[in-house]
Design a protein around this motif. Sequence first.
Motif, short mmCIF file in Angstrom:
data_model
loop_
_atom_site.label_atom_id
_atom_site.label_comp_id
_atom_site.label_asym_id
_atom_site.label_seq_id
_atom_site.Cartn_x
_atom_site.Cartn_y
_atom_site.Cartn_z
N HIS A 71 54.46 -0.15 8.44
CA HIS A 71 55.20 -1.35 8.84
C HIS A 71 54.31 -2.44 9.44
CE1 HIS A 71 58.92 -3.41 9.61
NE2 HIS A 71 58.63 -3.57 10.88
N VAL A 72 53.19 -2.04 10.04
CA VAL A 72 52.30 -3.00 10.68
C VAL A 72 50.85 -2.70 10.31
CG1 VAL A 72 53.82 -3.48 12.64
CG2 VAL A 72 52.15 -1.64 12.80
N SER A 73 50.05 -3.73 10.39
CA SER A 73 48.61 -3.58 10.19
C SER A 73 47.94 -3.82 11.53
CB SER A 73 48.13 -4.59 9.16
OG SER A 73 46.75 -4.45 8.95
N ARG A 74 47.04 -2.91 11.90
CA ARG A 74 46.38 -3.01 13.20
C ARG A 74 44.95 -2.52 13.07
NH1 ARG A 74 45.18 -5.27 17.66
NH2 ARG A 74 45.22 -4.02 19.52
N LEU A 75 44.02 -3.36 13.46
CA LEU A 75 42.59 -3.01 13.46
C LEU A 75 42.15 -2.43 12.12
CD1 LEU A 75 42.45 -1.46 17.06
CD2 LEU A 75 41.79 -3.78 16.37
N GLY A 76 42.64 -3.05 11.05
CA GLY A 76 42.23 -2.68 9.71
C GLY A 76 42.97 -1.52 9.08
N ASN A 77 43.97 -0.99 9.75
CA ASN A 77 44.75 0.14 9.22
C ASN A 77 46.24 -0.19 9.25
OD1 ASN A 77 42.53 2.07 8.93
ND2 ASN A 77 42.45 1.98 11.16
N HIS A 78 46.97 0.39 8.29
CA HIS A 78 48.42 0.27 8.29
C HIS A 78 48.99 1.44 9.06
CE1 HIS A 78 48.46 -3.13 5.65
NE2 HIS A 78 47.67 -2.50 4.79
N HIS A 79 50.05 1.15 9.84
CA HIS A 79 50.64 2.18 10.69
C HIS A 79 52.14 2.28 10.48
CE1 HIS A 79 47.07 2.80 13.24
NE2 HIS A 79 46.85 1.53 13.02
N ASP A 80 52.63 3.52 10.59
CA ASP A 80 54.06 3.77 10.62
C ASP A 80 54.54 3.53 12.05
OD1 ASP A 80 53.61 4.70 8.05
OD2 ASP A 80 53.94 6.81 8.54
N LEU A 81 55.74 2.97 12.19
CA LEU A 81 56.34 2.76 13.50
C LEU A 81 57.58 3.63 13.64
CD1 LEU A 81 56.30 -1.09 14.27
CD2 LEU A 81 54.82 0.70 15.18
N ALA A 82 57.61 4.43 14.70
CA ALA A 82 58.80 5.22 15.03
C ALA A 82 59.63 4.41 16.02
CB ALA A 82 58.39 6.55 15.65
N TYR A 83 60.91 4.28 15.72
CA TYR A 83 61.83 3.54 16.59
C TYR A 83 62.75 4.50 17.32
CZ TYR A 83 60.57 -1.11 15.08
OH TYR A 83 59.88 -2.29 14.87
N TYR A 84 62.93 4.20 18.60
CA TYR A 84 63.81 4.97 19.48
C TYR A 84 64.75 3.99 20.15
CZ TYR A 84 60.85 9.11 19.09
OH TYR A 84 60.16 10.20 18.62
N GLY A 85 65.97 4.40 20.45
CA GLY A 85 66.89 3.52 21.12
C GLY A 85 67.96 4.28 21.88
N LEU A 86 68.69 3.55 22.72
CA LEU A 86 69.79 4.13 23.47
C LEU A 86 70.82 3.04 23.73
CD1 LEU A 86 70.64 6.81 24.91
CD2 LEU A 86 69.72 5.80 27.01
N LEU A 87 72.08 3.39 23.50
CA LEU A 87 73.17 2.48 23.81
C LEU A 87 73.61 2.69 25.25
CD1 LEU A 87 75.38 2.94 20.61
CD2 LEU A 87 73.76 1.08 21.12
N LYS A 88 74.11 1.64 25.85
CA LYS A 88 74.56 1.73 27.25
C LYS A 88 75.60 2.83 27.41
CE LYS A 88 76.23 -0.87 31.16
NZ LYS A 88 76.53 -2.18 31.70
N GLU A 89 76.50 2.97 26.44
CA GLU A 89 77.56 3.97 26.55
C GLU A 89 77.01 5.41 26.57
OE1 GLU A 89 78.89 3.77 21.89
OE2 GLU A 89 79.10 2.06 23.23
N ASP A 90 75.77 5.60 26.10
CA ASP A 90 75.14 6.92 26.10
C ASP A 90 74.16 7.11 27.26
OD1 ASP A 90 76.52 7.63 23.75
OD2 ASP A 90 74.98 6.65 22.53
N TYR A 91 73.97 6.05 28.03
CA TYR A 91 73.05 6.09 29.17
C TYR A 91 73.68 6.88 30.30
CZ TYR A 91 70.64 4.23 33.32
OH TYR A 91 69.97 4.06 34.50
N LYS A 92 72.91 7.81 30.85
CA LYS A 92 73.43 8.69 31.89
C LYS A 92 73.03 8.29 33.30
CE LYS A 92 74.20 12.49 28.82
NZ LYS A 92 74.72 11.67 27.79
N GLY A 93 72.17 7.27 33.43
CA GLY A 93 71.79 6.78 34.75
C GLY A 93 70.89 7.59 35.54
#
Length: 178
Positions: free
Chosen positions: A156-178
């Motif tokens: 997904h991105v190119s960095r310092l001459g190499n292409h890299h895969d990006l792992a995405y993580y997320g959380l919705l407020k309704e799933d947030y436990k505080g």
Amino acid sequence: MTRLETKRLLLRPLQREDAEIVEEYASDYEIAKTTLNIPHPYPKGSALDYIDSVLAAAKNGRQHVFAITEKNSGSLLGTIALGIAEEHSRGELAYWVGKPHWGKGYGTEAARRLMQYGFETLQLRKIFAASFTDNPGSWRIMEKIGLKYEGTLKQHVSRLGNHHDLAYYGLLKEDYKG
């Protein structure tokens, strides 16, 4: 100016006085290769420009960038940010910790506190983060603070001459436990 505390840390606004240590840490190739935006080699004197740009962006509320500091000593350990997309009520979490402070849980502690701030104070609907798939230190922090794996974007991105895969993580407020 917002200041956030944890048991060991104080997250405070970056200051121009932080430029020397920011430049020292950011100049380390091991730090630069794990981020998308830290240039390598790091241009001499550019930490001041970076801090000035952060301070300007903070004025519009779309960027919350903090120095991660040790509460007792005041030592700067790294930076952490929450970029806000108001129209979507979401924030993107990003961070780096100086190599001398790796493996001590500072990134996890800071990220957990900033996530709390995002959900409880800023009232965001979602917080997400991305990491190079070959940077387990970063995505493990995401998992430890409760973000859930959402997918990988291949080369997904190119960095310092190499292409890299990006792992995405997320959380919705309704799933947030505080």
